[in-house]
Design an enzyme around this catalytic site. Structure first.
Site, PDB file in Angstrom:
ATOM      1  N   GLU A 498       0.817  -1.216   0.000  1.00  0.00           N
ATOM      2  CA  GLU A 498       0.000   0.000   0.000  1.00  0.00           C
ATOM      3  C   GLU A 498       0.849   1.264   0.000  1.00  0.00           C
ATOM      4  O   GLU A 498       0.507   2.263  -0.638  1.00  0.00           O
ATOM      5  CB  GLU A 498      -0.959  -0.006   1.192  1.00  0.00           C
ATOM      6  CG  GLU A 498      -2.134  -0.963   1.063  1.00  0.00           C
ATOM      7  CD  GLU A 498      -1.780  -2.435   1.284  1.00  0.00           C
ATOM      8  OE1 GLU A 498      -0.666  -2.700   1.787  1.00  0.00           O
ATOM      9  OE2 GLU A 498      -2.608  -3.301   0.962  1.00  0.00           O
ATOM     10  N   HIS A 567     -11.653  -4.704   8.405  1.00  0.00           N
ATOM     11  CA  HIS A 567     -12.220  -4.558   7.053  1.00  0.00           C
ATOM     12  C   HIS A 567     -13.547  -3.806   7.073  1.00  0.00           C
ATOM     13  O   HIS A 567     -14.331  -3.941   6.133  1.00  0.00           O
ATOM     14  CB  HIS A 567     -12.463  -5.927   6.401  1.00  0.00           C
ATOM     15  CG  HIS A 567     -11.223  -6.584   5.875  1.00  0.00           C
ATOM     16  ND1 HIS A 567     -10.263  -7.101   6.696  1.00  0.00           N
ATOM     17  CD2 HIS A 567     -10.791  -6.794   4.617  1.00  0.00           C
ATOM     18  CE1 HIS A 567      -9.287  -7.616   5.955  1.00  0.00           C
ATOM     19  NE2 HIS A 567      -9.579  -7.439   4.687  1.00  0.00           N
TER      20      HIS A 567
END
Ligand SMILES: Cc1ncc(C[n+]2csc(CCOP(=O)(O)OP(=O)(O)O)c2C)c(N)n1
Ligand SMILES: [Mg+2]
Length: 763
Positions: A498, A567
């Site tokens: 990321e 999440h």
């Protein structure tokens, strides 16, 4: 491109071989370089710039302790990470590059900046020198047609602008916004020094990738310290640059300036398990990233290595990893006297190989300069630095009222016409709009793909990358079909990195691409926080408003699926707290398409937050090329009793609550700001002034949330009109739980919103 490659079971016994990594292969000296064609003038200017760096840094030593006689009263407040001892790396590197090649630099980067600018001026013609001097040409008295005189003035101006930046002056390279640890000079491809150790690894990689994609033949040298090589971003960047799918290797040279110490910690024998940092190259590709160990005390050895590395990069064989062995004579900064962690014997040994001794000796030995000429050059350099310091001392302090200048670009790519349009014959397959149902509706995830497709067609600088976005179409299918149209050059998968995804996007944006990067879930944004918050957000402002970063990071928030703590979060407040970013939160497929197109055209870094529940919701979405301006909210329904502000999917949930309220005779005005930064305070506050009550709805936990900012600004602006304190309906202050009853309790529901509406109205 090895995409369609079967991965078959193969358990053949073997050993993995690594090619050797060469050390100190340079055998030349000044004599041999001159014989091989190095112009004597070039050797002299290498010496000049070694001198400039040394004198510049020594001036800082005196300034910091208020012992600098030419400026006895000047109070020097900035950082003092000096590169005395390391000059050969800066000079050798910049002597090897073209003036428009890119570099990124470090907190110890004065020397890099001085050398990069100086060598660019050395290679400039009179017109270019006058252009560099710009409005300030009148400060210098010289014959405008005399190239040498123009060079002298430009060099003086360059040293002045560098010093002025350290002094925090308006004339400094970054208008005093960055200071010594953040010098950048975009005229000469200097993409910025970085005070985050390792912070520029990904940006340099992105800039190099962009140079390759734009085909401009430039390379990028990523200067880092030895300490930086152990940061996670180093690994992510090395891996990004060596991805096998790149048809041509990424033209980036990672140049480790190994001065033997981090702050005080030593790489060898202490904080790593290896003796040479170049060895890391073997982890990334079969070529070891062409890793090599170089004598960083010899400017000619550095020049030789960087020249060869740049040639490799220009041939498409990058990246290259160079470890230059050098030494800093001073402490980490001037508050460190080095005594607790190194010996005098060690220091003396390095002074023996000081380039400021060895290089002039070579110049004399080769008959380029005699002793008097060497001394004269030393004196001239010292005088230039003194003049730069005196001028900088008298330069302009930034006006406090200019504090916001340079934060955000006010430009877009709206008016590019067909200049950058993707040629028809570059398409791998026809570009078609999403298929509508009878009511003209499409899924929001198709709106993502359609917006991207339209923008990629109108501007070939737009590229898309992230985890699994290519053939698979992303975790939510939102980019499906784009690789078939645009090919892997413009739509590609990355590793699960990321930080590299976001940081390379920032670097690519700074040099001319308009990348759209995808982060699968916003929960993974903390992995990239430095790149987003410290790099992308700050690079324009810190560099005096000179960098432009047209980039979008698309990411998703969700919840309600039992995915729990990592999440399901709504982490928008992580990005709203960094000035320099725009933050967009669409609540419908229609808005999503229009806002995404605007975000791609915006010249600022935009964090585009899509709610996963939207992906499968349908809306009428025109096929037209429409955009929705960033910073303009939407009144979803008009009302008179209470204002509800809700964004992203919560706007839909609040709309349900408003409908339920209407059935009870309560008239709700529902405002969706659509973008959090900039926030349409005018729309919110005029609604609050009308209704006198404000309820904010968000999916993020209550404490430290963006809703608190909306509440603060509304009570500040509408205090007289407010009948009751502003209220926020938010998630609880817990990580999102998995179990269905807990998760339902956590996410604001229409019923909970309605309850709060009733309470505020006293019903
Ligand atoms: C991410 C990060 N961690 C720690 C620091 C504090 N710090 C500044 S410079 C430095 C040492 C860096 O060592 P190296 O990369 O070898 O560069 P050098 O200072 O030797 O030039 C440290 C620990 C920082 N600025 N950034
Ligand atoms: Mg170091």
């Amino acid at each position: 491109m090895p995409k369609h490659m079967d991965v078959l079971p193969n358990f053949q016994r073997a050993t993995i071989e690594f090619a050797p990594i060469p050390q100190f292969v340079y055998e030349g000296d000044l004599q041999s370089e001159l014989a091989a064609g190095l112009p004597a003038d070039e050797a002299v200017c290498m010496y000049d710039h070694l001198l400039h760096i040394r004198h510049f840094e020594e001036t800082i030593v005196l300034l910091k302790s208020a012992r600098y006689k030419p400026l006895p009263k000047f109070r020097f407040i900035g950082a003092t990470h000096l590169s005395i001892g390391q000059e050969a790396v800066a000079v050798g590197t910049m002597a090897a590059l073209n003036p428009d090649d890119y570099i990124t630099s470090t907190h110890r980067g004065h020397g890099h900046s001085i050398a990069k600018g100086a060598f660019a001026l050395e290679r400039a013609d009179t017109a270019r020198l006058l252009e560099f001097l710009g409005d300030r040409v009148g400060e210098y008295d010289f014959d405008r047609s005399d190239r040498d005189a123009a060079f002298d003035a430009a060099l003086q101006e360059h040293l002045f602008r560098t010093m002025a930046e350290l002094f925090g002056k308006e004339e400094g390279y970054c208008r005093g916004r960055g200071g010594g640890m953040h010098i950048a000079d975009f005229h000469v491809g200097h993409l910025g020094a970085n005070a985050i150790v390792g912070g520029s690894y990904a940006m340099a990689t992105g800039a190099a990738m962009a140079a390759d994609k734009l085909g401009d033949g430039k390379v990028c040298v990523c200067l880092v310290g030895d300490g930086a090589t152990n940061n996670g971003i180093a690994h992510e960047a090395y891996n990004f640059a060596t991805m096998a799918q790149f048809e041509r290797g990424c033209p980036v040279i990672y140049l480790i300036e190994n001065n033997q110490y981090g702050m005080t910690g030593q790489q060898v024998g202490e904080v790593t398990g290896i003796r040479r940092l170049a060895r890391r190259g073997s982890g990334y590709n079969d070529a070891n990233m062409h890793a090599e160990v170089v004598n960083g005390m010899d400017p000619l050895a550095v020049r030789d290595a960087v020249k060869r590395a740049a040639e490799k990069c220009r041939n498409g064989e990058g990246p290259v990893l160079l470890e230059c062995i050098t030494y800093r004579y001073k402490g980490h900064s001037l508050s460190d006297d080095c005594k607790s962690y190194r010996s005098e014997d060690e220091e003396c040994a390095w002074h023996e190989v000081d380039p400021l001794k060895t290089f002039p000796a070579q110049l004399m030995e080769a008959g380029v300069l005699d002793e008097a000429a060497v001394a004269a050059r030393g004196k001239a350099a010292e005088e230039r630095i003194e003049r730069a310091a005196v001028m900088a001392g008298a330069a302009t302090d930034p006006d406090p009222s200019s504090i916001y200048e340079g934060l955000l670009a006010d430009s877009t790519s709206d008016d590019i016409g067909s200049e950058w349009a993707t040629p028809e014959d570059a398409l791998k397959s026809p570009a078609a709009k999403a298929r509508r149902d009878g009511a003209g509706r499409i899924l929001a995830r198709h709106a993502v793909a359609e917006a991207l497709m339209e923008e990629m067609l109108r501007d070939r600088r737009v590229i898309l990358y992230g985890e699994d976005v290519a053939d698979y179409g992303g975790a939510f299918g939102a980019t499906r079909g784009l690789i078939e149209i645009f090919g892997r050059e413009r739509v590609f998968n990355t590793a699960i990195s990321e930080a590299a995804i976001c940081g390379t996007a920032a670097g690519a944006a700074m040099v001319g691409l308009r990348p759209v990067a995808e982060l699968m879930y916003i929960d993974f944004l903390p992995m990239a926080m430095d790149q987003v918050g410290n790099q992308a957000a700050k690079n324009r402002y810190m560099f005096g408003g000179k960098a432009t970063l047209p980039m979008v990071i698309r990411t998703s928030i969700g919840g309600g699926k039992g995915y729990a703590g990592q999440h399901s979060q709504s982490l928008e407040a992580l990005v709203t707290m960094f000035p320099g970013l725009k933050v967009v939160t669409p609540s419908s497929a229609y808005d999503l398409k229009g806002l995404l197109k605007s975000s791609i055209r915006d010249d600022n870094p935009v964090i585009f937050i899509e709610h996963q529940h939207l992906y499968t919701s349908k809306d009428p979405v025109p096929e037209d090329d429409y955009t929705i301006p960033l910073g303009v909210g939407k009144i979803i329904r008009e009302g008179t009793d209470i204002t509800v502000v809700a964004y992203s999917f919560m706007a839909q949930v609040a709309a349900e609550a408003a409908q339920m309220a209407e059935e009870e005779g309560i008239s709700v005005e529902l405002v969706d700001p659509r973008t959090l930064i900039p926030l349409d305070t005018e729309m919110i506050n005029s609604s609050v002034n009308k209704t006198g009550l404000l309820l904010i709805v968000q999916q993020a936990p209550a404490t430290g949330c963006y809703g608190e900012h909306i509440a603060y600004q509304a009570q500040d602006a509408c205090f007289e009109a407010l009948k009751k304190p502003v209220r926020i309906v938010a998630a609880h202050d817990v990580p999102p739980p998995m179990a269905e009853p807990l998760e339902s309790e956590n996410i604001p529901s229409p019923e909970k919103i309605l309850r709060n509406i009733r309470e505020l109205l006293g019903r």
